[in-house]
Motif scaffolding. Structure first.
Motif, PDB file in Angstrom:
ATOM      1  N   GLY A  18       0.795  -1.218   0.000  1.00  0.00           N
ATOM      2  CA  GLY A  18       0.000   0.000   0.000  1.00  0.00           C
ATOM      3  C   GLY A  18       0.828   1.269   0.000  1.00  0.00           C
ATOM      4  N   PRO A  19       0.368   2.295   0.723  1.00  0.00           N
ATOM      5  CA  PRO A  19       1.113   3.561   0.757  1.00  0.00           C
ATOM      6  C   PRO A  19       2.537   3.414   1.284  1.00  0.00           C
ATOM      7  CG  PRO A  19      -1.105   3.872   1.596  1.00  0.00           C
ATOM      8  CD  PRO A  19      -0.915   2.388   1.428  1.00  0.00           C
ATOM      9  N   GLU A 182       0.379   0.905   6.749  1.00  0.00           N
ATOM     10  CA  GLU A 182       0.434   0.644   5.308  1.00  0.00           C
ATOM     11  C   GLU A 182      -0.939   0.546   4.652  1.00  0.00           C
ATOM     12  OE1 GLU A 182      -0.430  -3.335   7.014  1.00  0.00           O
ATOM     13  OE2 GLU A 182       0.471  -1.448   7.655  1.00  0.00           O
ATOM     14  N   THR A 183      -1.996   0.774   5.428  1.00  0.00           N
ATOM     15  CA  THR A 183      -3.337   0.497   4.933  1.00  0.00           C
ATOM     16  C   THR A 183      -3.894   1.623   4.064  1.00  0.00           C
ATOM     17  OG1 THR A 183      -4.236   1.413   6.990  1.00  0.00           O
ATOM     18  CG2 THR A 183      -3.936  -0.980   6.874  1.00  0.00           C
ATOM     19  N   THR A 184      -5.016   1.304   3.405  1.00  0.00           N
ATOM     20  CA  THR A 184      -5.878   2.283   2.756  1.00  0.00           C
ATOM     21  C   THR A 184      -7.276   2.108   3.361  1.00  0.00           C
ATOM     22  OG1 THR A 184      -6.573   0.769   0.998  1.00  0.00           O
ATOM     23  CG2 THR A 184      -4.581   2.082   0.590  1.00  0.00           C
ATOM     24  N   ALA A 213     -10.918   8.258   5.959  1.00  0.00           N
ATOM     25  CA  ALA A 213     -10.177   9.182   5.090  1.00  0.00           C
ATOM     26  C   ALA A 213      -9.297  10.112   5.926  1.00  0.00           C
ATOM     27  CB  ALA A 213     -11.151   9.991   4.236  1.00  0.00           C
ATOM     28  N   HIS A 216      -6.354   8.200   7.602  1.00  0.00           N
ATOM     29  CA  HIS A 216      -5.271   7.848   6.685  1.00  0.00           C
ATOM     30  C   HIS A 216      -4.483   9.075   6.238  1.00  0.00           C
ATOM     31  CE1 HIS A 216      -7.094   3.876   6.680  1.00  0.00           C
ATOM     32  NE2 HIS A 216      -5.933   3.453   6.224  1.00  0.00           N
TER      33      HIS A 216
END
Length: 251
Positions: A18-19, A182-184, A213, A216
């Motif tokens: 992820g990110p 590391e999530t979305t 939102a 994150h």
């Protein structure tokens, strides 16, 4: 100048880089992603500048259902023995703890789930990766198992009110974090839909779109620089932590 090579082990399809992967590559890292068990992993970490192990829904010692977990633990143990820059995320931190002498159990105070905060401990203020984090960094929790005891000589770097061992360092360059960075929002919603008992531990509204939102966005502000510092550590551009000083008993 050659890119910094990072081996990324993904134990579960539900938890991709992820990110975090984006932040690492924008800092100059070249990622080699191994999706388990299909891709397998090397026997050692030779040729890599760093190792990252991500999260997953299985237990750290669930070898009957996932026999390849033993290989991941061995690789993490070798990385720790060599003091290779290493980061274990959630399950990855639990695997690292077990591989180096710690203990992982089902949390007796229930799961942690949803956006939250952890608190930096004293050792974090002089740690090269954690020093610049705020006192109460934003994190994303989603786990039922916990690290009950850290490996010997590990430095505790962060805690939460429910579970003490949220982040730790071994040697000078080996790190574990019990939480996720590391999530979305989409990944978290999938977890909540597929692990209802864990998700039920979250606060009301934790999985609302606007809440995820905002959380994150906060994660990115806090942990993107952390990921950049990890690449700098792997590339030897950042001085590693000092070893824990040995103390003598008072007489």
């Amino acid at each position: 100048m050659s890119a910094t090579r990072i081996l990324v082990v993904q134990p579960d399809p539900s938890d991709p880089p992820g990110p975090l992967g984006d932040w690492l590559t924008e800092a100059g890292a070249e990622l080699e992603l191994r999706r388990m068990p299909a891709d397998g992993i090397p026997d050692d970490v030779g040729g890599y500048d760093a190792l990252i192990c991500l999260g997953g829904g299985m237990g750290a010692e669930d070898d009957t259902a996932h026999p390849w977990l033993a290989d991941v633990r061995r690789l993490l143990a070798r990385a720790a023995a060599q003091d290779l820059p290493t980061l274990g995320v959630c399950l990855g931190a639990q695997l690292l703890a077990v591989a180096t002498g710690g203990r992982v159990v089902r949390g007796d105070r229930g799961p942690e789930a949803g956006p939250g905060l952890v608190s930096k401990k004293d050792a974090a203020w002089t740690d090269p990766l954690f020093a610049d984090l705020p006192l109460l960094p934003d994190v994303l929790q989603f786990h039922a198992d916990v690290i009950e005891s850290l490996p010997g000589q590990a430095e505790l770097l962060a805690s939460s009110p429910r579970y003490r061992n949220q982040a730790f360092r071994l040697n000078r360059r080996v790190y574990g974090i019990q939480f996720h960075i590391e999530t979305t929002p989409g990944v978290v919603l999938d977890w909540a839909a597929n692990a209802v008992k864990v998700a039920a531990a979250a606060k009301d509204g934790a999985f609302e779109p606007h809440t995820l939102a905002q959380s994150h966005a906060d994660l990115a502000q806090t942990w993107r620089p952390f990921a950049h510092r990890f690449v700098d550590l792997a590339a030897a551009r950042l001085e590693p932590a000092n070893r824990k000083p040995r103390t003598l008993p008072l007489t």
